[in-house]
Design an enzyme around this catalytic site. Structure first.
Site, PDB file in Angstrom:
ATOM      1  N   ASP A  51       0.825  -1.218   0.000  1.00 37.04           N
ATOM      2  CA  ASP A  51       0.000   0.000   0.000  1.00 37.04           C
ATOM      3  C   ASP A  51       0.857   1.264   0.000  1.00 37.04           C
ATOM      4  OD1 ASP A  51      -2.211  -1.609   0.143  1.00 37.04           O
ATOM      5  OD2 ASP A  51      -2.407  -1.424   2.322  1.00 37.04           O
TER       6      ASP A  51
HETATM    7  N1  URA Z   1      -1.519  -6.048   3.548  1.00 36.61           N
HETATM    8  C1  URA Z   1      -1.969  -4.771   3.576  1.00 36.61           C
HETATM    9  O1  URA Z   1      -2.969  -4.477   4.191  1.00 36.61           O
HETATM   10  N2  URA Z   1      -1.283  -3.836   2.905  1.00 36.61           N
HETATM   11  C2  URA Z   1      -0.154  -4.106   2.229  1.00 36.61           C
HETATM   12  O2  URA Z   1       0.432  -3.204   1.651  1.00 36.61           O
HETATM   13  C3  URA Z   1       0.314  -5.440   2.213  1.00 36.61           C
HETATM   14  C4  URA Z   1      -0.389  -6.386   2.882  1.00 36.61           C
END
Ligand code: URA
Length: 240
Positions: free
Chosen positions: A105
């Site tokens: 993310d």
């Molecule tokens: N899980 C999440 O919530 N975000 C990420 O970036 C990777 C795994």
């Protein structure tokens, strides 16, 4: 294997295919000491010495990069709205057609692999391969011990989606920190899993994929090539 000269040189990232044509015209490329006269001549990069401006080329078909992704940067190849992880690359590596292996993310940090090897990418992200991704999380609320058993059974997300069995490891004696181990990569998976046990995530960092740990000597935003043994270590089991 015989390959076109423009393919071999562009794979090294020092020039695009059309730039190779220009380099050849300018007599700046040689194969085994003989000036090349055509960008589409074929040679074996494993057997021949290919030089550009007299400097021998280091050829590899595919490329594998470890990046310490900072928060605020998108793990995508292009984004009209902001900076992507590709903007953090420079030099010949920037000319390669790399893409991120799985998503992280925008507000998340940590280990991100970039490659131009589609088969490798698929193998790492497919839950069938069982490559376990390890995340360090900080949470809004103390994580209850009982959540560990729920992770082991397989968390059901708020929208009813079932997750594969995963592992939650409480972090020392701090109640708002934990490690999460998952082998799939659903959208916002770790955040949604933690929210499902009443612990919204305030900070998320990927620290390992299989046996490959984030190199903590890389500052946020820095990257380096993976060695072959590091690349293979991704497929090692880290969760019993
Ligand atoms: N899980 C999440 O919530 N975000 C990420 O970036 C990777 C795994």
């Amino acid at each position: 294997m015989l390959l076109r000269l423009d393919k071999i040189i562009s794979s090294s990232g020092i020039a695009s295919r059309s730039e190779v044509k220009r380099l050849v015209k300018q007599a700046r490329v040689s194969v085994d000491g003989v000036t090349a006269n055509s960008a589409d001549m074929k040679c074996d990069p494993e057997k021949s010495e290919i030089c550009v401006d007299g400097v021998p080329l280091r050829y590899s078909e595919y490329h594998y990069i470890m990046m310490h992704k900072p928060a605020g940067v998108l793990s995508a190849t292009e984004d009209g709205r902001g900076e992507t992880v590709l903007d953090l690359l420079d030099g010949p590596t920037k000319k390669l057609e790399l893409f991120p292996v799985g998503r992280l993310d925008k507000d998340a940090e940590g280990l991100l692999i970039l490659t131009d090897d589609g088969e490798f990418c698929h193998k790492v992200i497919s839950p069938k391969s069982g490559v376990v991704k390890k995340y360090y999380v900080e949470t809004e609320n103390p994580v209850p011990e009982s959540a560990c058993a729920e992770f082991e059974k397989g968390i059901v997300l708020a929208d009813g989606l079932h997750c594969l069995p995963a592992k939650l490891e409480l972090f020392g004696d701090s109640e708002k920190r934990a490690y999460v181990y998952v082998s799939e990569g659903k959208f916002h998976q770790v955040k949604r899993m933690m929210a499902a046990v009443g612990c919204p995530v305030t900070y998320l960092k990927r620290v390992a994929e299989g046996g490959l740990q984030l190199d903590e000597t890389l500052a946020k935003g820095q990257w380096r090539e993976l060695s072959e043994s590091e690349r293979v270590s991704i497929f090692e089991t880290i969760m019993a």
